[in-house]
Design a protein around this motif. Structure first.
Motif, mmCIF file in Angstrom:
data_model
loop_
_atom_site.group_PDB
_atom_site.id
_atom_site.type_symbol
_atom_site.label_atom_id
_atom_site.label_comp_id
_atom_site.label_asym_id
_atom_site.label_seq_id
_atom_site.Cartn_x
_atom_site.Cartn_y
_atom_site.Cartn_z
ATOM 1 N N VAL A 283 0.834 -1.193 0.000
ATOM 2 C CA VAL A 283 0.000 0.000 0.000
ATOM 3 C C VAL A 283 0.871 1.247 0.000
ATOM 4 N N ALA A 284 1.950 1.223 0.782
ATOM 5 C CA ALA A 284 2.844 2.382 0.839
ATOM 6 C C ALA A 284 3.443 2.679 -0.531
ATOM 7 N N GLU A 285 3.865 1.647 -1.249
ATOM 8 C CA GLU A 285 4.437 1.862 -2.573
ATOM 9 C C GLU A 285 3.402 2.395 -3.557
ATOM 10 N N ALA A 286 2.175 1.928 -3.450
ATOM 11 C CA ALA A 286 1.117 2.419 -4.335
ATOM 12 C C ALA A 286 0.794 3.884 -4.045
ATOM 13 N N LEU A 287 0.724 4.247 -2.757
ATOM 14 C CA LEU A 287 0.456 5.633 -2.397
ATOM 15 C C LEU A 287 1.611 6.537 -2.805
ATOM 16 N N TYR A 288 2.832 6.055 -2.628
ATOM 17 C CA TYR A 288 3.990 6.842 -3.062
ATOM 18 C C TYR A 288 3.950 7.067 -4.566
ATOM 19 N N LEU A 289 3.651 6.015 -5.331
ATOM 20 C CA LEU A 289 3.651 6.139 -6.783
ATOM 21 C C LEU A 289 2.572 7.117 -7.242
ATOM 22 N N ARG A 290 1.401 7.070 -6.621
ATOM 23 C CA ARG A 290 0.335 8.003 -7.011
ATOM 24 C C ARG A 290 0.792 9.449 -6.839
ATOM 25 N N ASP A 291 1.395 9.763 -5.695
ATOM 26 C CA ASP A 291 1.908 11.109 -5.475
ATOM 27 C C ASP A 291 3.044 11.443 -6.432
ATOM 28 N N HIS A 292 3.921 10.475 -6.647
ATOM 29 C CA HIS A 292 5.090 10.713 -7.501
ATOM 30 C C HIS A 292 4.684 11.035 -8.933
ATOM 31 N N LEU A 293 3.737 10.289 -9.482
ATOM 32 C CA LEU A 293 3.301 10.533 -10.858
ATOM 33 C C LEU A 293 2.719 11.939 -10.991
ATOM 34 N N LEU A 294 1.887 12.315 -10.039
ATOM 35 C CA LEU A 294 1.282 13.645 -10.103
ATOM 36 C C LEU A 294 2.336 14.729 -9.888
ATOM 37 N N ARG A 295 3.297 14.465 -8.988
ATOM 38 C CA ARG A 295 4.350 15.442 -8.734
ATOM 39 C C ARG A 295 5.172 15.717 -9.990
ATOM 40 N N GLN A 296 5.470 14.681 -10.754
ATOM 41 C CA GLN A 296 6.255 14.882 -11.969
ATOM 42 C C GLN A 296 5.505 15.742 -12.984
ATOM 43 N N ILE A 297 4.204 15.531 -13.094
ATOM 44 C CA ILE A 297 3.396 16.345 -14.004
ATOM 45 C C ILE A 297 3.400 17.798 -13.545
ATOM 46 N N GLU A 298 3.238 18.024 -12.256
ATOM 47 C CA GLU A 298 3.202 19.388 -11.729
ATOM 48 C C GLU A 298 4.549 20.087 -11.877
ATOM 49 N N LEU A 299 5.647 19.369 -11.617
ATOM 50 C CA LEU A 299 6.970 19.969 -11.774
ATOM 51 C C LEU A 299 7.299 20.214 -13.237
ATOM 52 N N ALA A 300 6.819 19.337 -14.109
ATOM 53 C CA ALA A 300 7.031 19.540 -15.539
ATOM 54 C C ALA A 300 6.345 20.814 -16.006
ATOM 55 N N ASP A 301 5.165 21.066 -15.474
ATOM 56 C CA ASP A 301 4.418 22.265 -15.852
ATOM 57 C C ASP A 301 5.105 23.530 -15.342
ATOM 58 N N ALA A 302 5.838 23.392 -14.229
ATOM 59 C CA ALA A 302 6.456 24.567 -13.604
ATOM 60 C C ALA A 302 7.785 24.965 -14.230
ATOM 61 N N THR A 303 8.460 24.054 -14.924
ATOM 62 C CA THR A 303 9.785 24.351 -15.455
ATOM 63 C C THR A 303 9.721 24.918 -16.861
ATOM 64 N N ARG A 304 10.729 25.726 -17.186
ATOM 65 C CA ARG A 304 10.858 26.265 -18.532
ATOM 66 C C ARG A 304 11.909 25.515 -19.337
ATOM 67 N N ASP A 305 12.566 24.563 -18.702
ATOM 68 C CA ASP A 305 13.598 23.778 -19.370
ATOM 69 C C ASP A 305 12.917 22.639 -20.130
ATOM 70 N N ALA A 306 13.025 22.639 -21.454
ATOM 71 C CA ALA A 306 12.345 21.640 -22.277
ATOM 72 C C ALA A 306 12.843 20.228 -21.992
ATOM 73 N N GLY A 307 14.146 20.081 -21.748
ATOM 74 C CA GLY A 307 14.701 18.757 -21.464
ATOM 75 C C GLY A 307 14.194 18.199 -20.151
ATOM 76 N N GLU A 308 14.161 19.049 -19.123
ATOM 77 C CA GLU A 308 13.650 18.597 -17.833
ATOM 78 C C GLU A 308 12.168 18.261 -17.928
ATOM 79 N N ARG A 309 11.411 19.080 -18.669
ATOM 80 C CA ARG A 309 9.984 18.832 -18.818
ATOM 81 C C ARG A 309 9.737 17.472 -19.470
ATOM 82 N N ALA A 310 10.495 17.170 -20.516
ATOM 83 C CA ALA A 310 10.338 15.884 -21.193
ATOM 84 C C ALA A 310 10.699 14.723 -20.285
#
Length: 453
Positions: free
Chosen positions: A135-162
């Protein structure tokens, strides 16, 4: 039950599919005539097949757990991690959640300790990958996936976003295929809420050394999953592996370096390391047992599930697969055979033909072959969810309600921050929190118990 003048104590180690059903069945058969203790690190039975729906926000984490106290009446539950077993003295030692050491005696012992993530000697994997078995790994992954999308939206670096919008799943078996199927839809939905990612591709890679997806299952299930992934744009790389993992990405065996911040390890499982410390014959880490699930030479010792090398009487010369379907049925049978050892009924050999498999690919897609009949699409999805509703031993109404709500309402795309990456390391010893089996502090006193009175 009868056949002994002293009240007997049966201890079951592990509350997975095998242990949960063994305890529940034995309690029903014994009707209070013997003491039954179930030792496990959690106070619930985890229904693993629905974890991908937790990671993708379809189900609340509590929906895939079944409280032991409510469903195993007549069984004493002890929170703890067994780290040493003395077969001669018929005792075991365990560590409670607050690091207190205890000892317990038994008359019959059932080992259903299950399995842990299988690691391969690949540089960087243990540091940068995360598994998917709790359960801990599933909850971590759910947050992690969303976090990557949010951080991708926040950066102006195209390589980091990809890189943040690229997700790599290693292992195209049952778990990896479902994680990729659900995860790809989840991240795509999250990206749609971010105007800055309107033109940004969300890339998912599913990697395996096998020649096809779902290599251990019916080829028709494999073909169905491959078609679904092709339509969704999931990059499936067969006969490929990860050679090196770094904080910036992964180097693949086909020569490509894939920039990513997400490496999800679903390569497979291996038997719990506790089996190695017994000093008994084993096969690929699984404790050798006979067709009655007993350990040869130890009439008081039984084992079943992933940690036991159970001979497959339907396929002479082979062992039963490490699946929930086998573990559940072996758990029920071992309870009957323990009852038979006390003079209640007759023991029976384990014999079971696979009823088929179901694979949930997210959305309205699934693949299933109940009784050998190949199904796909919406019909397979109905069969898949129907199977899970029947198989899980509790909480069915809440699960069905959340499935209906997922159809009618958008998912809540929020990070809860309940589990940090440091809390879900990939290494097997860290997963179990193993103490050193060779060391016991001099003069340390441990609480020793036999059975509840």
């Amino acid at each position: 039950m009868s056949g002994t003048s002293r009240r007997q104590h049966v201890v079951i180690v592990g509350a997975g599919f095998a242990g949960f059903h063994a305890a529940r069945t034995l309690a029903r058969l014994a009707r209070g005539a013997i003491d039954i203790t179930l030792v496990s690190q959690a106070d619930y039975f985890l229904y693993l097949p629905l974890l991908p729906e937790v990671a993708s926000g379809v189900l609340d984490a509590r929906r895939v757990t079944v409280p032991l106290a409510a469903r195993c009446r007549g069984v004493r539950h002890v929170l703890g991690e067994v780290y040493e077993i003395d077969l001669g003295r018929r005792t075991l030692e365990y560590l409670d959640p607050e690091n207190g050491r205890h000892a317990m005696t038994y008359d019959r012992l059932v080992l259903t300790v299950g399995s842990v993530n299988k690691l391969l000697p690949i540089p960087g994997v243990s540091e940068h990958a995360h598994g998917f078995r709790s359960v801990a790994e599933a909850l971590y992954l759910r947050d992690h996936l969303l976090r990557q999308i949010e951080l991708a939206d926040a950066t102006r670096d195209a390589g980091e976003r990809a890189a943040r919008c690229t997700f790599v799943v290693v292992g195209a078996g049952y778990t990896g295929t479902e994680v990729a199927g659900h995860g790809q839809l989840y991240t795509r939905q999250a990206a749609r809420l971010r105007p800055g990612l309107r033109d940004q591709p969300i890339r998912w890679l599913l990697i395996d050394t096998a020649p096809r997806v779902l290599p251990e299952l019916d080829p028709r299930l494999s073909d169905c999953a491959s078609r679904v992934f092709a339509r969704r744009g999931v990059d499936v790389r067969t006969e490929t592996t990860v050679e090196v993992a770094t904080p910036e990405g992964v180097q693949l065996s086909d020569g490509e370096f894939v920039p990513t911040r997400s490496l999800i390890w679903c390569v497979g499982v291996r038997p719990d390391p506790l089996i190695d410390g017994l000093g008994l014959p084993s096969t690929k880490g699984r404790l050798n047992v006979d067709e009655y699930l007993g350990v040869p030479g130890h009439p008081e010792l039984f084992a079943c599930g992933d940690a036991a090398a159970v001979p497959d009487l339907t396929r002479p010369g082979q062992l039963t697969a490490m699946t929930a379907q086998h573990a559940q049925r072996q758990g029920k049978l071992v309870a009957h055979n323990i009852a038979a050892s006390y003079g209640h009924g007759e023991r029976r050999p384990y014999r079971h033909h696979d009823l088929g498999f179901v694979v949930d690919l997210g959305g309205a897609k699934a693949a299933a072959n109940p009784f050998g009949v190949a199904l796909s699409g919406v019909l397979a999805k109905a069969v898949t969810r129907g199977y899970h509703v029947l198989a899980i031993p509790g909480g069915r109404t809440r699960i069905i309600a959340e499935w209906l709500l997922d159809v009618l309402l958008p998912r809540q795309m929020v990070q809860l921050g309940l589990v940090r990456g440091s809390a879900v390391p990939l290494t097997a010893d860290a997963q179990r929190g193993l103490v050193d089996r060779r060391i016991r502090p001099p003069g340390e006193k441990m609480e020793t118990s036999h059975a509840p009175r």
